[in-house]
Every structure is written in structure tokens, then in C-alpha cells.
Write a protein that holds these residues in place. Structure first.
Motif, mmCIF file in Angstrom:
data_model
loop_
_atom_site.group_PDB
_atom_site.id
_atom_site.type_symbol
_atom_site.label_atom_id
_atom_site.label_comp_id
_atom_site.label_asym_id
_atom_site.label_seq_id
_atom_site.Cartn_x
_atom_site.Cartn_y
_atom_site.Cartn_z
ATOM 1 N N PHE A 1 0.859 -1.206 0.000
ATOM 2 C CA PHE A 1 0.000 0.000 0.000
ATOM 3 C C PHE A 1 0.888 1.245 0.000
ATOM 4 N N PHE A 2 1.895 1.227 0.877
ATOM 5 C CA PHE A 2 2.720 2.422 1.035
ATOM 6 C C PHE A 2 3.725 2.585 -0.108
ATOM 7 N N ILE A 3 4.252 1.471 -0.630
ATOM 8 C CA ILE A 3 5.147 1.586 -1.792
ATOM 9 C C ILE A 3 4.372 2.217 -2.955
ATOM 10 N N GLY A 4 3.199 1.657 -3.266
ATOM 11 C CA GLY A 4 2.377 2.188 -4.364
ATOM 12 C C GLY A 4 1.952 3.622 -4.103
ATOM 13 N N GLY A 5 1.569 3.902 -2.872
ATOM 14 C CA GLY A 5 1.072 5.229 -2.518
ATOM 15 C C GLY A 5 2.148 6.293 -2.551
#
Lengths: 128, 189
Positions: free
Chosen positions: A112-116
Motif C-alpha cells: 500500500f505504502f510503496i504504491g502510494g
């Protein structure tokens, strides 16, 4: 969280259908509760206000209402689709799953955080 | 967390609805108080300028993990870790992340944002999530035959992955989270 509500409609999940359908009820109420709880807190702290365009967005892309709503719609489609694909969201995987030390949840939360983080930097550093 | 635990074992017909509503109100209240219902706070997190979201999540995981594993050790609860696979969690997680940055709310905080009066969340975000969920439901039979099954690891937890006692993982994870939170506070993030 919200996306789970609609899993009840997904007849393809045969073995889970009965169970999930039962669960839809309290999860609907949970979402209703979040809206009410946030409203109460916002009203109590004098923070409640109607707002179409958030300030970081307005600074980068102007205060055009339609543009922001269309982008929010596109983001919503990705988030709804991705949450169903990953089997959870920032609350389901990021909090409930992560605290149970589930491998699926830790992988999801990290992704989630890598993509975000990558997407936010593309939107506000490259485009905006 | 505890909410999902008590909900999964409903004792009476109506009580799960009331519990859901109650926990929702508490959760929504705290999300708003913490600032997580705001687009600027969430995008600030993804731009790495405001660490409110990570701080909320890490403190919830820290306390919840101690609570749930203490209750598990005492035999009061069973865990329900979500099943997953590399195809599900990595690809789904990345798609979710892209949407997270574009929308600027996640599903839970979207509901909170609506309560806060944010209309881009209500009109754009909510409609988008409904469409996205429907789209996935439509593609599910196709996806489930291939990509979702790739690298399946079931409902594995970290202690079972490393074949150790729960607390051998809980304690170091707690220490790491605590140090990270402490460092974020010290750095003024």
C-alpha cells in the motif's frame, strides 16, 4: 473496510457467501458509525466544514471542482479494485491484520505504502 | 482487532449491529481527532512530510498486538489472520496504493471524511470505490483461476513462518515499532 460490504454480492465466493452475507450487516453499521463518530468529533472541535477541494490539491492543480471529483472517482476505482484484490485495506490489513502478525497483511500494508508513496510523488513532484 | 473478534462470534442476533455501530462511532471519532479524515494529512504522509497516518497505524498495531497476543496466550481468543498469496497481496496492494495516493483517502477514512463534510470523498471517492469493487467482482472468476492463486501461503502468521513462539516475534516487533515511533517524534515528523 467499505469494500467488504460488497463482497456479499459476490456470488463467486461460494463457500464464504453465507458467512460473509451475515457479516455484511455489522460492517454496514460500522461504516455508518465511522461517519457519525467523525461528524461528532468534527462538530465538537469546530472542525466541520463542507469542502470540495482539499488545500494540497488546490495548491498544485487549482480549485476546479469537477477535476478534483473526477480524479477522486478514478482513485476510488483503483482503491476499491485493489482492496478487493488484496483482500483488505489500510484498516483490515494495515491495522487488524498487521497486529495479528499475518504475513498477508504485512506484505499488503508495505505494498500500500510503496504504491502510494511512488504515486503521490509522481502526482505532486512530476505532474503538479 | 477486538472489534472483529467479538463480531465474528455474535451471541445474539441484534448485538453485532449495535457493536458495529458503537465501534464505528469510536473509530470514526478517533480517526477525526487524529486528523486521518483529511486528504492533506494522508497525501502529506505519502509525500513523507506528515507522519500522522503511520503514527496512528503503528500505535494501533503496537497496543493491539500486545492485547490480542496476551489474550491468545491466555486462551481467551483465537486469531483470524487473513489468507493471502503473493499474487493477491503484492499486486492488489500496489493497485490499492496507487488509488490511495490518487484518492487521498482510504476506505475507512473515506467514511470519516464524509462525516467531516468533505464532498470529494462523498461524490467522487465513494462512487469510485463502488465501481472498483463491482469491477473486481466481475473479473473475479477470471483472476481467481490464475493470478490470485500465485504464491499462495494461506493464513500464515510471522511466528508460524519462523516456527517460533508468538512472543519471540511480538517483543522484537514491538521494540522496533516503539523505536520508530520514538524516532518520528524526536525528528518532529
Amino acid at each position: 473496510m467499505i469494500e467488504r460490504l460488497f463482497r456479499g454480492e459476490k456470488v463467486e465466493l461460494k463457500p464464504y457467501y453465507q458467512k460473509v452475507k451475515l457479516v455484511v450487516d455489522w460492517q454496514w453499521m460500522l461504516v455508518v458509525g465511522i461517519v457519525i463518530g467523525s461528524l461528532i468529533s468534527a462538530l465538537l472541535s469546530g472542525d466541520f466544514h463542507w469542502q470540495w477541494v482539499p488545500s494540497i490539491w488546490a495548491t498544485a492543480f487549482g480549485s476546479d471542482l469537477l477535476l478534483r471529483v473526477i480524479v477522486a472517482l478514478v482513485g476510488g476505482v483503483c482503491i476499491g479494485f485493489g482492496a478487493r484484490w488484496a483482500g483488505g485495506c489500510t484498516s483490515g490489513h494495515g491495522i487488524s491484520g498487521a497486529l495479528q502478525l499475518a504475513v498477508s497483511s504485512w506484505i499488503s500494508a508495505i505494498c500500500f505504502f510503496i504504491g502510494g508513496i511512488l504515486t503521490a510523488h509522481i502526482i505532486f513532484k512530476l505532474i503538479g | 482487532m477486538q472489534t472483529s473478534k467479538s463480531m465474528d462470534n455474535p451471541k445474539k442476533d441484534k448485538s453485532p449491529l449495535l457493536w458495529g455501530l458503537t465501534f464505528g462511532i469510536v473509530f470514526g471519532f478517533l480517526l477525526q481527532k487524529g486528523g486521518a479524515t483529511k486528504y492533506d494529512v494522508i497525501v502529506g504522509q505519502l509525500l513523507l512530510t506528515d507522519f500522522t497516518v503511520v503514527k496512528i497505524m503503528l500505535s494501533a498495531v503496537l497496543t493491539g498486538m500486545f492485547g490480542i497476543y496476551a489474550m491468545k496466550t491466555l486462551g481467551w481468543v483465537e486469531l483470524y489472520p487473513k489468507s493471502g498469496s503473493a499474487g493477491m497481496n503484492i499486486i492488489g496492494g500496489l493497485i490499492f496504493g496507487v488509488g490511495f495516493a490518487i484518492l487521498g483517502y482510504c476506505p475507512g477514512t473515506l467514511a470519516g471524511a464524509i462525516g467531516n463534510g468533505y464532498l470529494d470523498a462523498l461524490v467522487g471517492g465513494l462512487a469510485g470505490i463502488l465501481i472498483g469493487s463491482g469491477l473486481f467482482a466481475a473479473l473475479y472468476p477470471l483472476l481467481n483461476r490464475g493470478i490470485l492463486k500465485k504464491g499462495d501461503f494461506g493464513d500464515l502468521t510471522l511466528p508460524r513462518l519462523f516456527k517460533v513462539n508468538d512472543w519471540v516475534v511480538v517483543i522484537p516487533v514491538a521494540v522496533l515499532i516503539f523505536l520508530l515511533l520514538y524516532w518520528l517524534e524526536r525528528a518532529g515528523l
